[in-house]
Scaffold this motif. Structure first.
Motif, PDB file in Angstrom:
ATOM      1  N   CYS A 106       0.845  -1.209   0.000  1.00 32.79           N
ATOM      2  CA  CYS A 106       0.000   0.000   0.000  1.00 32.79           C
ATOM      3  C   CYS A 106       0.874   1.251   0.000  1.00 32.79           C
ATOM      4  N   HIS A 108       3.181   2.243   2.121  1.00 35.50           N
ATOM      5  CA  HIS A 108       3.502   2.908   3.383  1.00 35.50           C
ATOM      6  C   HIS A 108       5.020   3.009   3.591  1.00 35.50           C
ATOM      7  N   GLU A 141      -2.194   1.420   9.945  1.00 32.16           N
ATOM      8  CA  GLU A 141      -3.301   2.022   9.180  1.00 32.16           C
ATOM      9  C   GLU A 141      -4.233   0.934   8.665  1.00 32.16           C
ATOM     10  N   GLU A 142      -3.677  -0.247   8.410  1.00 36.58           N
ATOM     11  CA  GLU A 142      -4.431  -1.295   7.707  1.00 36.58           C
ATOM     12  C   GLU A 142      -5.301  -2.150   8.612  1.00 36.58           C
ATOM     13  N   HIS A 368      -2.625  -3.034  -2.603  1.00 37.09           N
ATOM     14  CA  HIS A 368      -3.113  -4.309  -2.023  1.00 37.09           C
ATOM     15  C   HIS A 368      -3.053  -5.461  -3.026  1.00 37.09           C
TER      16      HIS A 368
HETATM   17 ZN   LIG Z   1      -3.959   0.028   2.233  1.00 42.80          ZN
END
Ligand SMILES: [Zn+2]
Ligand SMILES: [Zn+2]
Length: 397
Positions: A106, A108, A141-142, A368
């Motif tokens: 994602c 990050h 966050e996920e 993802h």
């Molecule tokens: Zn994500």
């Protein structure tokens, strides 16, 4: 030299180091709430810059302040998330994930790298701006309940309280070199819904002696689809999707129960509550009217993400000055969730997108997915732009 060119110069100087940092993080991904090495790495890098990072907030969260002249004048918060996803990486790259089954899918790793780069730029320029920049490196966050919500509970938005929060996220659908903004509602609240329909199982040839939960579940699903179409204001985005239904009977066996799992996504907190109540009531009473029962369970996710219009207009203007107006694009509403939304419910916030797509290099996979990657040139843009946005906002009255 003006400040914008100084920032661009520092971002260019920092670019190679940043790519190395990003590849290190990409090769060593950690799951939500387990970002121990990532967090230690961030602390080490910030300390090298002469900052005094505070760590251990929400477990692995890190916060540091960069004070310019007159530090109490105004505070801007900059957020990066640090966690990876439970995905097996399928990219054939030298910095492929060494942690099998875990992947920065994602972006990050890019967010953490960019904010470290921004920190380096701003520490070099701290005599050239007024106010304070608060760096927020957050876990998870996920994964619900989201690292942001825990950091807020543990005081990340106090002492000093940011006047505004900025977040930047990679965008594989936007070409590298472009930035996307949207004022007002942008991303959705996400609630998980679990329904358990209980009937009475038996022989498929004797439905009269059973209460068929498969039929009851079918009616419930069809009926619930009318809640969004008939009860919600048409101008208010809302999605109800059931992606899983399990009833373990057979061609000739009526099962005892059926489970239905779904997601309810919204951009209005009032309707979110009302909709959840309607779903519960309709599922329960529909089951009851057919002689069955329905248990309703909801796991609450993130709230909807509101980009404060005034702040977003100002940041967009700053981005246009940095990138050129032609490189700033409008974003569509996006019904996915993002825990940056928690900050947006407490302080004025702006969450924007950093283009990372490059079709010529074959970098087109979505977030993802096992083949997600970014054009790393986005990192130079990401760190410089974030620094520029922060000092521009500090200069605004
Ligand atoms: Zn994500
Ligand atoms: Zn993300």
């Amino acid at each position: 030299m003006n400040l914008i060119d100084k920032i661009k110069g520092l971002a260019a100087d920092q670019f190679e180091d940043s790519v190395a940092i990003r590849r290190h993080l990409h090769a060593n991904p950690e799951l939500s709430f387990h970002e121990h090495e990532t967090s230690a790495f961030v602390v080490e890098k910030l300390t090298e810059m002469g900052l005094k990072p505070e760590h251990g907030i929400a477990g692995t969260g890190v916060v540091a302040l960069i004070e310019g002249r007159n530090p109490s004048k105004k505070v801007v918060g900059l957020r990066a998330d640090m966690d990876a996803l439970p995905i097996f990486e399928a990219n054939d790259i030298s910095y492929k994930s060494k942690n099998e089954g875990v992947m920065h899918a994602c972006g990050h790793d890019v967010h953490t790298t960019s904010l470290l780069g921004t920190a380096k730029i701003l520490t070099a320029l701290k005599d050239e701006f007024e106010g304070t920049v608060k760096l927020v490196f957050q876990p998870a966050e996920e994964k619900a309940p989201g690292g942001a919500s825990i950091m807020i509970k543990e005081g990340v938005l106090e002492n000093p309280r940011p006047n505004g929060m900025l977040g930047q996220h990679v965008a594989p659908n936007i070409p590298v070199g472009k930035i996307g903004f949207r004022e007002g509602m942008y991303m959705a609240s996400t609630d998980e819904i679990y329904l358990t329909v209980k009937g009475q199982g038996g022989h498929g040839a004797a439905p009269d002696q059973c209460i068929d939960p498969i039929l009851v579940a079918s009616h419930i699903i069809v009926a619930l689809q009318q809640i969004v179409s008939r009860n919600r204001k048409p101008t208010n985005p809302s999605v109800l999707t059931f992606g899983k239904i399990v009833g373990l009977g057979a061609t000739n066996v009526i099962p005892n129960e059926v489970k239905i799992d779904g997601t309810f996504r919204n951009m209005n907190e009032e309707w979110r509550e009302k909709g959840l109540g309607l779903i519960k009531k309709m599922a329960e009473t529909m089951a009851e009217s057919m002689g069955a029962t329905c248990q309703f369970e909801v796991i609450r996710g993130y709230p909807y993400l509101e980009n404060n219009p005034e702040l977003t207009r100002k940041i967009r203007k700053a981005a246009e000055a940095y990138m050129g107006k032609e490189n700033v694009v409008d974003l569509d509403l996006w019904m996915a969730g993002e825990d940056f939304a928690f900050y947006s419910q407490v302080v004025d916030s702006c969450f924007y997108r950093l283009g990372t797509r490059n079709e010529a290099k074959g970098i087109v996979s979505g977030v993802h997915t096992p083949t997600f990657n970014v054009d790393e040139n986005a990192i130079e843009i990401g760190m410089g732009l974030m620094a520029w946005n922060a000092v521009s906002e500090l200069a605004n009255n």
